[in-house]
Design an enzyme around this catalytic site. Structure first.
Site, PDB file in Angstrom:
ATOM      1  N   ARG A 111      74.991 112.118 124.171  1.00 30.58           N
ATOM      2  CA  ARG A 111      75.738 112.949 123.214  1.00 30.58           C
ATOM      3  C   ARG A 111      77.083 112.332 122.859  1.00 30.58           C
ATOM      4  O   ARG A 111      77.576 112.490 121.747  1.00 30.58           O
ATOM      5  CB  ARG A 111      75.939 114.346 123.815  1.00 30.58           C
ATOM      6  CG  ARG A 111      76.803 115.284 122.979  1.00 30.58           C
ATOM      7  CD  ARG A 111      76.787 116.688 123.554  1.00 30.58           C
ATOM      8  NE  ARG A 111      77.306 116.723 124.918  1.00 30.58           N
ATOM      9  CZ  ARG A 111      78.603 116.863 125.224  1.00 30.58           C
ATOM     10  NH1 ARG A 111      79.497 116.946 124.242  1.00 30.58           N
ATOM     11  NH2 ARG A 111      79.005 116.913 126.473  1.00 30.58           N
ATOM     12  N   TYR A 139      72.968 124.010  97.068  1.00 33.40           N
ATOM     13  CA  TYR A 139      72.026 124.319  98.128  1.00 33.40           C
ATOM     14  C   TYR A 139      72.381 125.641  98.809  1.00 33.40           C
ATOM     15  O   TYR A 139      73.506 125.836  99.274  1.00 33.40           O
ATOM     16  CB  TYR A 139      71.993 123.185  99.140  1.00 33.40           C
ATOM     17  CG  TYR A 139      71.154 123.458 100.355  1.00 33.40           C
ATOM     18  CD1 TYR A 139      69.838 123.891 100.233  1.00 33.40           C
ATOM     19  CD2 TYR A 139      71.671 123.291 101.635  1.00 33.40           C
ATOM     20  CE1 TYR A 139      69.059 124.150 101.348  1.00 33.40           C
ATOM     21  CE2 TYR A 139      70.895 123.537 102.762  1.00 33.40           C
ATOM     22  CZ  TYR A 139      69.594 123.973 102.605  1.00 33.40           C
ATOM     23  OH  TYR A 139      68.835 124.235 103.714  1.00 33.40           O
ATOM     24  N   ASP A 197      77.461 115.881  98.447  1.00 36.22           N
ATOM     25  CA  ASP A 197      76.082 115.987  98.921  1.00 36.22           C
ATOM     26  C   ASP A 197      75.222 115.146  97.985  1.00 36.22           C
ATOM     27  O   ASP A 197      75.021 115.500  96.823  1.00 36.22           O
ATOM     28  CB  ASP A 197      75.635 117.446  98.917  1.00 36.22           C
ATOM     29  CG  ASP A 197      74.252 117.628  99.534  1.00 36.22           C
ATOM     30  OD1 ASP A 197      73.447 116.676  99.506  1.00 36.22           O
ATOM     31  OD2 ASP A 197      73.960 118.736 100.017  1.00 36.22           O
ATOM     32  N   LYS A 234      64.893 115.264 103.524  1.00 30.88           N
ATOM     33  CA  LYS A 234      64.319 115.164 102.188  1.00 30.88           C
ATOM     34  C   LYS A 234      63.915 113.718 101.865  1.00 30.88           C
ATOM     35  O   LYS A 234      63.045 113.163 102.505  1.00 30.88           O
ATOM     36  CB  LYS A 234      65.318 115.722 101.170  1.00 30.88           C
ATOM     37  CG  LYS A 234      65.903 117.090 101.539  1.00 30.88           C
ATOM     38  CD  LYS A 234      64.864 118.168 101.699  1.00 30.88           C
ATOM     39  CE  LYS A 234      65.451 119.580 101.752  1.00 30.88           C
ATOM     40  NZ  LYS A 234      66.424 119.823 102.829  1.00 30.88           N
TER      41      LYS A 234
END
Length: 353
Positions: free
Chosen positions: A43, A95, A168, A193
């Site tokens: 992490r 979105y 974006d 996507k």
């Protein structure tokens, strides 16, 4: 990557970037399902699989990349760097997941959200006077409005206190536009996507050129714990390798289908920004749009997009997208033969008579 990479096309760099360079190493970085590397958790420092994907997408966008568990996790990381009470300007058409997250933060009193009409550049520049963050999505999801990113960033460049500009770039992909080169501070993608491209992963990524911002995004991932999975980043890198050829082919089909849809008597409007694999077309009402979605056989009725398969969805039927025209269908063009796609679309449209 060698110095020759500056002369290579995006198509070539998508294949080469992030590949192990040592003699005798695998052609591609393998899946590294490690929770710890040395004395630190993955992490904190990442894994070789994450690093390979981040190197490749960073090469295409022109900055330092940080991968996240999802696109919405990427949004959270960007917001994490804002001061308490910050103002965020966001496209009124964008979105739904982003707007939902922003609305939640506003209800909690952490930010103020200002919606802006996507194509109104003057409104964006006016909003920039008070905003801490301009969240630009272009083309927008689902209505495919285009924001004039170069003009906005050029106007803001001369201001003493300019807001952070984040783009974006999910619909355009780094092959359609490179917002960092246009003056944006950061770029985000839903890797789920077009970059992943096969409807088999959840992933997000943020890319920045400024080291301070790039480090802040990496730190946010560590603290929030929005770390990507090893398998997901491996699949995302594999998808990125074929993005140039997939996106080019889907874009050619989309241009052809947009032209034919524009001439169909059942279709009242078509929105296609001139490039890319996304089309938005409108029917006169919700009933007829729903009927088309139900009648299609080859084109899948599904909420996601950007995969090898073509999908449609009437977005106004979903919570958060009530502002969308009732008869608008968002169409993600895949890699099927365009003549087969047109036959399916034409049959469904003609069945309305």
């Amino acid at each position: 990557m060698s110095r020759m990479s500056e002369q290579w096309s995006a198509r070539t760099r998508a294949i080469v970037a992030g590949r192990p360079s040592e003699q005798g190493q695998p052609m591609n970085t393998p899946i590294v399902p490690a929770s710890m590397l040395g004395l630190d958790y993955a992490r904190q420092d990442g894994t070789p699989t994450w690093a390979a994907f981040e190197a490749a997408i960073g090469e295409l966008e022109g900055g330092r990349a940080t991968a996240f568990a999802s696109g919405v996790a990427t949004v959270s990381a960007v917001l994490d760097g804002l001061r308490a009470g910050a103002t965020v300007a966001v496209p009124s058409d964008s979105y739904a997941g982003t707007r939902s997250h922003l609305a939640h933060e506003q209800r909690a009193g952490r930010i103020t959200v200002v919606p802006v009409e996507p194509g109104d550049t003057a409104a964006w520049l006016a909003a920039a006077g008070e905003a801490d963050l301009l969240w630009l999505e272009s083309p927008t999801n689902p209505s495919l409005h285009v924001i004039d990113i170069p003009r906005i960033t050029a106007e803001l460049a001369g201001r003493e206190h300019a807001p952070l500009v984040v783009v974006d770039n999910t619909f355009a992909t780094p092959l359609g536009q490179q917002p960092l080169a246009l003056g944006a501070d950061a770029v985000v993608h839903s890797v789920t996507k077009f970059i992943g491209g096969h409807s088999d992963l959840l992933l997000g990524v943020a890319i920045a050129t400024d080291d301070k911002l790039a480090n802040a995004l990496r730190d946010a991932r560590t603290r929030i714990g929005a770390t990507p999975g090893a398998l997901e980043t491996f699949l995302a890198l594999r998808g990125l390798r074929t993005l140039p050829v997939r996106f080019a082919e889907a874009s050619r089909s989309a241009a052809l289908l947009a032209e034919r849809l524009s001439g169909h008597p059942a279709v009242s409007a078509v929105r296609y920004p001139g490039s890319g694999a996304m089309i938005a077309f409108e029917l006169p009402d919700a009933g007829r749009a729903d009927a088309v979605c139900r009648t299609l056989e080859l084109v899948q009725h599904a909420t996601s997009l950007g995969g090898v398969e073509s999908t449609v969805e009437r977005r106004a039927s979903l919570a958060g997208d009530e502002h969308v025209a009732p008869g608008l269908i968002r169409f993600s063009v895949g890699l099927e033969d365009p003549e087969d796609l047109w036959a399916d679309l034409n049959r469904a449209l003609c069945s309305l008579n």
